[in-house]
Design an enzyme around this catalytic site. Structure first.
Site, PDB file in Angstrom:
ATOM      1  CG  ASP A  45      41.270  22.657   5.683  1.00  0.00           C
ATOM      2  OD1 ASP A  45      41.582  22.601   6.685  1.00  0.00           O
ATOM      3  OD2 ASP A  45      39.977  22.429   5.313  1.00  0.00           O
ATOM      4  CB  SER A  46      45.518  25.704   8.148  1.00  0.00           C
ATOM      5  OG  SER A  46      46.502  25.022   7.765  1.00  0.00           O
ATOM      6  CG  ASP A  84      43.006  19.188   6.162  1.00  0.00           C
ATOM      7  OD1 ASP A  84      42.971  18.036   6.861  1.00  0.00           O
ATOM      8  OD2 ASP A  84      43.259  20.085   6.776  1.00  0.00           O
ATOM      9  CE  LYS A 113      43.577  17.418   9.685  1.00  0.00           C
ATOM     10  NZ  LYS A 113      42.381  18.679   9.697  1.00  0.00           N
ATOM     11  CD  GLU A 115      37.546  20.544   9.657  1.00  0.00           C
ATOM     12  OE1 GLU A 115      36.472  21.255   9.671  1.00  0.00           O
ATOM     13  OE2 GLU A 115      38.686  21.175   9.364  1.00  0.00           O
ATOM     14  CD  GLU A 182      41.778  23.036  15.335  1.00  0.00           C
ATOM     15  OE1 GLU A 182      41.538  22.404  14.296  1.00  0.00           O
ATOM     16  OE2 GLU A 182      41.907  24.436  15.266  1.00  0.00           O
TER      17      GLU A 182
HETATM   18  O1  KIV Z   1      44.381  22.611   8.462  1.00  0.00           O
HETATM   19  C1  KIV Z   1      44.899  22.510   9.303  1.00  0.00           C
HETATM   20  O2  KIV Z   1      46.052  23.135   9.531  1.00  0.00           O
HETATM   21  C2  KIV Z   1      44.605  21.754  10.475  1.00  0.00           C
HETATM   22  C3  KIV Z   1      45.124  21.620  11.610  1.00  0.00           C
HETATM   23  C4  KIV Z   1      44.630  22.980  12.462  1.00  0.00           C
HETATM   24  C5  KIV Z   1      45.185  20.515  12.448  1.00  0.00           C
HETATM   25  O3  KIV Z   1      43.698  20.959  10.419  1.00  0.00           O
END
Ligand code: KIV
Length: 264
Positions: A45-46, A84, A113, A115, A182
Site C-alpha cells: 500500500d506504499s 497488502d 499482509k 499490520e 520494518e
Molecule cells: O507497503 C509497502 O510497501 C510495505 C513495505 C514497506 C514492506 O509494506
C-alpha cells in the site's frame, strides 16, 4: 510456468538462502523484476505514496489494491505475490476475510499482509483457518503513522523489544506464514528471525533476516524527498533499471545488502 509457493519460501529459510523481495505496482515492472530473479513481489500500500503522491498509506482502498495486484500478476509468471490489506480493511475478522478473499480471487494474490501485533492475532487465526496465507507486519507500521507521530525506528527500548518479540511469536502461533519486520534494531530482528520458523523479511531490520524487501521506487532513487537511511539507490550505482534490479537481488542473496550503515 507456475508461481513459487509458500513451501518454496519455507525451504529457502531452512536452507539459509536469502529471499529477495521488492514492491511492484504494475505489469511492466513486474516483468522486469522477474527477469532480475526477484523471489517475491509485494503489492504494497506504499503505492499510496509512490504512485498516488499521498502523504501516507492511509487513503489507499481495497479496490485500488485489487487493481494494482491484478496488473502485477499479469506481468509475471513465477514470483510469489503478496498484497497488502489497506488501512481499516481488516478492522474485524469478517471484514478481513471478505477483503482478503477479493485480493486473492479478483487480484490474484497468493498471500495478504496485515499490520499489527497481538491485536490482530485472532484475525490471523480466522484467515489462516480458511486457507488464506498471511504475512504479518511488525515494527514500524506505516498505517499507524498518525498515532506514531512519524516514521521512526521501533523497539529500541528493551521493554518495547520484548513486546515485539512476544508479538512475533503470538502471530506465528496464530498461523502467520511470513513476517515483515520494518525499522527495528538489527539485533532484535536477528533474535526474532532465529526464534520463528516462518520466513522473516526485513526492511531497515539488518542483514540477519531471512530476506529483504525495499520499496521499488526508493531503491531506484525515484521517490521524491529524502531516501530512508536503510534504502540504497541501486540505479545510481549501476546506471540501468535492469542492472539495478539484478544488483539488488545479488546483494541480498550474498548478504552484502543491507550494510552496517543501512541498519539500526
Ligand atoms: O507497503 C509497502 O510497501 C510495505 C513495505 C514497506 C514492506 O509494506
Amino acid at each position: 510456468m507456475s508461481r513459487k509457493s509458500l513451501n518454496h519460501l519455507r525451504k529457502m529459510k531452512a536452507a539459509k538462502e536469502k529471499i529477495a523481495v521488492l514492491t511492484a505496482y504494475d505489469a511492466s515492472f513486474s516483468y522486469a523484476l522477474e527477469q532480475a530473479g526477484v523471489d517475491v513481489l509485494l503489492v504494497g500500500d506504499s503505492l499510496g505514496m509512490v504512485i498516488q503522491g499521498q502523504e501516507s498509506t492511509v487513503p489507499v482502498t481495497v479496490e485500488q489494491m485489487i487493481y494494482h495486484t491484478a496488473n502485477v500478476i499479469r506481468g509475471s509468471d513465477n514470483m510469489f505475490v503478496i498484497a497488502d490489506l489497506p488501512f481499516m480493511s481488516y478492522a474485524n475478522a469478517q471484514q478481513a476475510i471478505q477483503n482478503a478473499a477479493r485480493l486473492m480471487a479478483e487480484g490474484g494474490a497468493q498471500m495478504v499482509k496485515l499490520e499489527g501485533g497481538a491485536v490482530i492475532a485472532d484475525t490471523v487465526e480466522e484467515l489462516t483457518a480458511r486457507g488464506i496465507p498471511v504475512c504479518a507486519h511488525l515494527g514500524l507500521l506505516p498505517q499507524s503513522v498518525h498515532r506514531l507521530g512519524g516514521y521512526f525506528v521501533q523497539g529500541r527500548e528493551s521493554e518495547h523489544a520484548d513486546a515485539l518479540l512476544a508479538d512475533a511469536i503470538r502471530l506465528e502461533e496464530a498461523g502467520a506464514d511470513m513476517l515483515v519486520l520494518e525499522c527495528v534494531p538489527a539485533s532484535l530482528a536477528k533474535t526474532i528471525t532465529e526464534q520463528l520458523t516462518i520466513p522473516v523479511i526485513g526492511i531497515g531490520a539488518g542483514v540477519d533476516c531471512d530476506g529483504q524487501v525495499l520499496v521499488l521506487y526508493d531503491m531506484l532513487g525515484l521517490t521524491p524527498g529524502k531516501r530512508p537511511r536503510f534504502s540504497h539507490d541501486f540505479l545510481a550505482e549501476t546506471g540501468s533499471i535492469q542492472a539495478a534490479l539484478s544488483a539488488y537481488v545479488s546483494q541480498v542473496k550474498t548478504a552484502v545488502f543491507p550494510s552496517l550503515e543501512q541498519q539500526f
